[in-house]
Write a protein that holds these residues in place. Sequence first.
Motif, PDB file in Angstrom:
ATOM      1  N   GLY A 186       0.819  -1.211   0.000  1.00  0.00           N
ATOM      2  CA  GLY A 186       0.000   0.000   0.000  1.00  0.00           C
ATOM      3  C   GLY A 186       0.851   1.258   0.000  1.00  0.00           C
ATOM      4  N   ALA A 187       1.942   1.248   0.773  1.00  0.00           N
ATOM      5  CA  ALA A 187       2.843   2.401   0.814  1.00  0.00           C
ATOM      6  C   ALA A 187       3.537   2.594  -0.532  1.00  0.00           C
ATOM      7  N   ILE A 188       3.937   1.491  -1.169  1.00  0.00           N
ATOM      8  CA  ILE A 188       4.586   1.585  -2.490  1.00  0.00           C
ATOM      9  C   ILE A 188       3.632   2.218  -3.505  1.00  0.00           C
ATOM     10  N   LEU A 189       2.385   1.762  -3.521  1.00  0.00           N
ATOM     11  CA  LEU A 189       1.402   2.314  -4.448  1.00  0.00           C
ATOM     12  C   LEU A 189       1.209   3.810  -4.201  1.00  0.00           C
ATOM     13  N   THR A 192      13.421   6.609  -6.811  1.00  0.00           N
ATOM     14  CA  THR A 192      14.017   7.506  -5.821  1.00  0.00           C
ATOM     15  C   THR A 192      13.161   7.590  -4.566  1.00  0.00           C
ATOM     16  N   LEU A 193      11.848   7.716  -4.743  1.00  0.00           N
ATOM     17  CA  LEU A 193      10.965   7.772  -3.578  1.00  0.00           C
ATOM     18  C   LEU A 193      10.967   6.453  -2.819  1.00  0.00           C
ATOM     19  N   LEU A 194      11.016   5.346  -3.542  1.00  0.00           N
ATOM     20  CA  LEU A 194      11.064   4.042  -2.879  1.00  0.00           C
ATOM     21  C   LEU A 194      12.362   3.885  -2.098  1.00  0.00           C
ATOM     22  N   ASP A 195      13.464   4.379  -2.640  1.00  0.00           N
ATOM     23  CA  ASP A 195      14.734   4.346  -1.914  1.00  0.00           C
ATOM     24  C   ASP A 195      14.641   5.146  -0.622  1.00  0.00           C
ATOM     25  N   LEU A 196      14.031   6.310  -0.724  1.00  0.00           N
ATOM     26  CA  LEU A 196      13.892   7.160   0.455  1.00  0.00           C
ATOM     27  C   LEU A 196      13.041   6.480   1.522  1.00  0.00           C
ATOM     28  N   ALA A 197      11.962   5.858   1.092  1.00  0.00           N
ATOM     29  CA  ALA A 197      11.105   5.148   2.041  1.00  0.00           C
ATOM     30  C   ALA A 197      11.841   3.971   2.674  1.00  0.00           C
ATOM     31  N   ALA A 198      12.663   3.294   1.880  1.00  0.00           N
ATOM     32  CA  ALA A 198      13.388   2.122   2.391  1.00  0.00           C
ATOM     33  C   ALA A 198      14.288   2.482   3.561  1.00  0.00           C
TER      34      ALA A 198
END
Length: 295
Positions: A112-115, A130-136
């Motif tokens: 859900g967060a990825i979407l 880039t946003l997924l990297d930041l969230a990781a």
Amino acid sequence: MLFALPFPAIDPVAVAIGPITIKWYALAYIAGLIGGWFYARRLVMADRYWGVVRRPTTADIDDMIVWVALGVVLGGRIGYVLFYNLPMYLDDPIEILAIRNGGMSFHGGFLGAILAMLLVARSRKLGGYTLLDLAAVVVPIGLFFGRIANFVNGELWGRVAPDFAYAVVFPTGGPLPRHPSQLYEAATEGLLLFIVMALAVNRFGFRKPGLLGGIFVLGYAVARTVCELFREPDRQLGYLFGDHLGPLGGGVTMGMLLCVPMAVVGLVFIVLAARGVTRPRHPVEAAALQTETAR
């Protein structure tokens, strides 16, 4: 029973004002989101991590946190319904809305967060990787607080461990002492993975889109699988493929099964990012990144 620690008398309700109650579990979600928001803002303001990769602004982070929170809650609930207790909810669909009764899935919340982040990236013309990297990098903060809240609630306890010196007798876990697996998960999925991701940021920055996300996904899959060896499987599911797996006993759990595709995806992203496949496609940005890499 030679070894056992009594469960600490912690009220699951942190604050009660008349009919209004706030539980530690809710505060854990809030602490994870606020901690992740603060850390993400610090990261996007650090020039040394980004190179020529376009970064989100602090305003983007402020907006993104709202959508991520919604994605985590909806995805976590839907994931639990689909993966862990679908027959019960089919019999009583209204219970799907009863989040106060518990029932959240990390894997569902993760999707859900990825979407949510991909939608934000599209609307702001930012790189999704880039946003997924930041969230990781920031997600382990929420994982740490969430697992501590699981322990406070006396839920998701571990397997029976009568000879373990630090086993705990949980109020809802029967008379036998059990592994405090929630604390194992807080230490590995939360604290240890946070340290790993912080080291990865210092080493690689965000200059190879998808790399940090791959490291996180693989690291979480490994940590969760190890912790599942100590964690009691969900009662309605039990062990999926027999009940014999190594010296600790027990078979494959749903948590282990869901971590298999995560590990594969993590490895794929690490390889693709290392080879430059995920680098920016915008002509100007891609050329600048290629020049920087050549240096």
